[in-house]
Design a protein around this motif. Structure first.
Motif, short mmCIF file in Angstrom:
data_model
loop_
_atom_site.label_atom_id
_atom_site.label_comp_id
_atom_site.label_asym_id
_atom_site.label_seq_id
_atom_site.Cartn_x
_atom_site.Cartn_y
_atom_site.Cartn_z
N GLU A 1 -7.05 -2.93 15.86
CA GLU A 1 -6.57 -1.72 15.21
C GLU A 1 -5.10 -1.83 14.85
O GLU A 1 -4.33 -2.49 15.53
N PHE A 2 -4.72 -1.15 13.76
CA PHE A 2 -3.30 -0.95 13.44
C PHE A 2 -3.17 0.30 12.59
O PHE A 2 -4.15 0.88 12.15
N GLY A 3 -1.94 0.71 12.38
CA GLY A 3 -1.68 1.92 11.60
C GLY A 3 -0.31 2.49 11.85
O GLY A 3 0.22 3.23 11.02
N ASP A 4 0.29 2.14 12.99
CA ASP A 4 1.63 2.64 13.31
C ASP A 4 2.66 1.98 12.40
O ASP A 4 2.56 0.79 12.08
N GLY A 5 3.69 2.74 12.01
CA GLY A 5 4.69 2.21 11.10
C GLY A 5 6.01 1.85 11.75
O GLY A 5 6.99 1.61 11.03
N ALA A 6 6.06 1.78 13.07
CA ALA A 6 7.33 1.53 13.76
C ALA A 6 7.99 0.24 13.29
O ALA A 6 9.22 0.17 13.14
N GLU A 7 7.20 -0.81 13.05
CA GLU A 7 7.77 -2.11 12.67
C GLU A 7 8.40 -2.09 11.27
O GLU A 7 9.21 -2.96 10.94
N ILE A 8 8.02 -1.12 10.45
CA ILE A 8 8.56 -1.08 9.09
C ILE A 8 9.36 0.18 8.81
O ILE A 8 9.74 0.45 7.66
N GLY A 9 9.63 0.97 9.86
CA GLY A 9 10.54 2.10 9.73
C GLY A 9 9.96 3.33 9.08
O GLY A 9 10.70 4.18 8.55
N THR A 10 8.63 3.48 9.12
CA THR A 10 7.98 4.68 8.58
C THR A 10 7.02 5.24 9.63
O THR A 10 6.61 4.52 10.55
N PRO A 11 6.65 6.51 9.54
CA PRO A 11 5.75 7.08 10.55
C PRO A 11 4.45 6.29 10.70
O PRO A 11 3.97 6.06 11.81
N LEU A 12 3.87 5.90 9.56
CA LEU A 12 2.62 5.14 9.56
C LEU A 12 2.80 3.88 8.71
O LEU A 12 3.67 3.82 7.84
N PHE A 13 1.98 2.90 8.97
CA PHE A 13 2.03 1.67 8.18
C PHE A 13 1.86 1.99 6.69
O PHE A 13 2.51 1.40 5.82
N PHE A 14 0.98 2.95 6.39
CA PHE A 14 0.64 3.26 5.00
C PHE A 14 1.35 4.51 4.49
O PHE A 14 0.93 5.07 3.47
N THR A 15 2.42 4.94 5.14
CA THR A 15 3.17 6.09 4.64
C THR A 15 3.63 5.87 3.21
O THR A 15 3.60 6.79 2.38
N ALA A 16 4.05 4.65 2.90
CA ALA A 16 4.51 4.34 1.54
C ALA A 16 4.03 2.96 1.10
O ALA A 16 4.72 2.26 0.37
N ARG A 17 2.81 2.59 1.55
CA ARG A 17 2.28 1.25 1.24
C ARG A 17 0.82 1.32 0.82
O ARG A 17 0.10 2.26 1.18
N GLU A 18 0.39 0.28 0.09
CA GLU A 18 -1.01 0.03 -0.20
C GLU A 18 -1.33 -1.38 0.29
O GLU A 18 -0.43 -2.15 0.63
N MET A 19 -2.62 -1.72 0.31
CA MET A 19 -3.02 -3.02 0.86
C MET A 19 -4.32 -3.50 0.23
O MET A 19 -5.20 -2.70 -0.09
N GLY A 20 -4.44 -4.81 0.10
CA GLY A 20 -5.70 -5.46 -0.20
C GLY A 20 -6.10 -6.33 0.97
O GLY A 20 -5.26 -7.02 1.55
N VAL A 21 -7.38 -6.28 1.35
CA VAL A 21 -7.90 -7.08 2.47
C VAL A 21 -9.07 -7.91 1.97
O VAL A 21 -10.08 -7.36 1.52
N ALA A 22 -8.93 -9.23 2.04
CA ALA A 22 -10.00 -10.14 1.62
C ALA A 22 -10.65 -10.73 2.86
O ALA A 22 -9.95 -11.21 3.76
N ASN A 23 -11.97 -10.70 2.91
CA ASN A 23 -12.68 -11.34 4.02
C ASN A 23 -12.96 -12.79 3.66
O ASN A 23 -13.77 -13.07 2.76
N LEU A 24 -12.32 -13.71 4.37
CA LEU A 24 -12.47 -15.13 4.11
C LEU A 24 -13.39 -15.81 5.12
O LEU A 24 -13.51 -17.03 5.13
N GLY A 25 -14.03 -15.01 5.98
CA GLY A 25 -14.90 -15.55 7.00
C GLY A 25 -16.32 -15.01 6.88
O GLY A 25 -16.81 -14.70 5.79
N ALA A 26 -16.97 -14.88 8.03
CA ALA A 26 -18.33 -14.33 8.07
C ALA A 26 -18.28 -12.80 7.96
O ALA A 26 -17.21 -12.21 7.85
#
Length: 278
Positions: free
Chosen positions: A60-85
């Motif tokens: 799990e993740f979601g906290d934004g402490a490492e990037i200085g925002t309340p949540l990881f996605f407070t001001a971000r978007e993301m793409g996730v590619a599954n390269l495995g099974a």
């Protein structure tokens, strides 16, 4: 969750870098560690690269402490590619099942992300690109079959390849992120030909589907002053806007490309003639 830093460098600094220094600044190794989430924060356009290999326990993740925002996605978007099974990703209570080479777009304002594998003995391998985003766009699962595929290159020049666009205005919209997967054709070894620059965007490559003994020779630097990086399966390379990018493999391979910057115009590039490389 681990968050590494990659501060990068300018073109006038690479002459003073030995091999370890080049790798420390422009490569990310160790993203795919079983049972962990690993991130690397790049200071090139603030892109974050990530890898997650859930085994017996979901991650799990979601906290934004490492990037200085309340949540990881407070001001971000993301793409996730599954390269495995096979695996799954839960975004705030909505579960998406991802087969190999499916991609999930996660929009701004998501709160909690949970990643799991269908089989702990044959786990999913989630590769992530996250960039700053100014608007919220709905989450969307893009199946491999939904990607827009371009056939590029020539077998006679050993650079025939298929390029699949996933997160792209013609397939699935985003704020600034572009993401896709390129496969050299059997017998072809070169990617991204002709080499080029795009001064208005940076790019990250994650090489995968290499055998243990094979490597990709990834070329970077200014056209008149090139350098190379030797890349193994699961390694990622950061390509700043000032650097060309191209590679050749000693065996079959593929790579995920992710971009961000001033625009999403895939054709906004400045080609470099092979004869002009130094």
């Amino acid at each position: 969750m681990t968050m590494m830093q990659r501060y990068g460098a300018g073109p006038d600094q690479i002459d003073a870098m030995n091999t370890p220094a080049l790798r420390d600044n422009f490569m990310v190794e160790g993203l795919f560690t079983p049972g962990k989430i690993v991130f690397a924060y790049s200071h090139f356009d603030r892109m974050i690269l990530g890898g997650a290999v859930p085994t017996e326990t979901a991650l799990e993740f979601g906290d934004g402490a490492e990037i200085g925002t309340p949540l990881f996605f407070t001001a971000r978007e993301m793409g996730v590619a599954n390269l495995g099974a096979g695996g799954w990703i839960d975004v705030d209570g909505t579960r998406y099942s991802l087969a190999n080479r499916d991609v999930l777009y996660i929009g701004r304002d998501a709160e909690k992300i949970t990643l799991g594998s269908d089989n702990a003995d044959n786990p999913a391998r989630f590769y992530m690109n996250s960039v700053p985003a100014g608007v919220s766009i709905a989450h969307r699962l893009i199946r491999k079959s939904e990607a827009k595929v371009l056939e590029l290159g020539e077998a006679a020049r050993s650079n025939a390849r298929s390029l699949a666009m996933y997160i792209h205005p013609e397939v699935a919209p985003s704020c600034l992120l572009l993401m896709g997967i390129t496969d050299p054709a059997p017998g072809s070894i070169w990617n991204t030909m002709p080499p080029h620059l795009h001064e208005r965007r940076m790019e990250a490559y994650c090489y995968f589907d290499l055998s243990e003994e094979d490597r990709v020779m990834h070329f970077m630097g200014r056209p008149e002053n090139t350098r190379h990086l030797v890349v193994a399966n699961g390694d990622a390379v950061l390509s700043p806007a000032w650097s060309l990018h191209m590679g050749a493999g000693t065996g079959p391979y593929a790579f995920v490309w992710g971009m961000t910057g001033e625009n999403q115009a895939y054709g906004d590039v400045d080609p470099v003639a092979i004869k002009d490389l130094r």
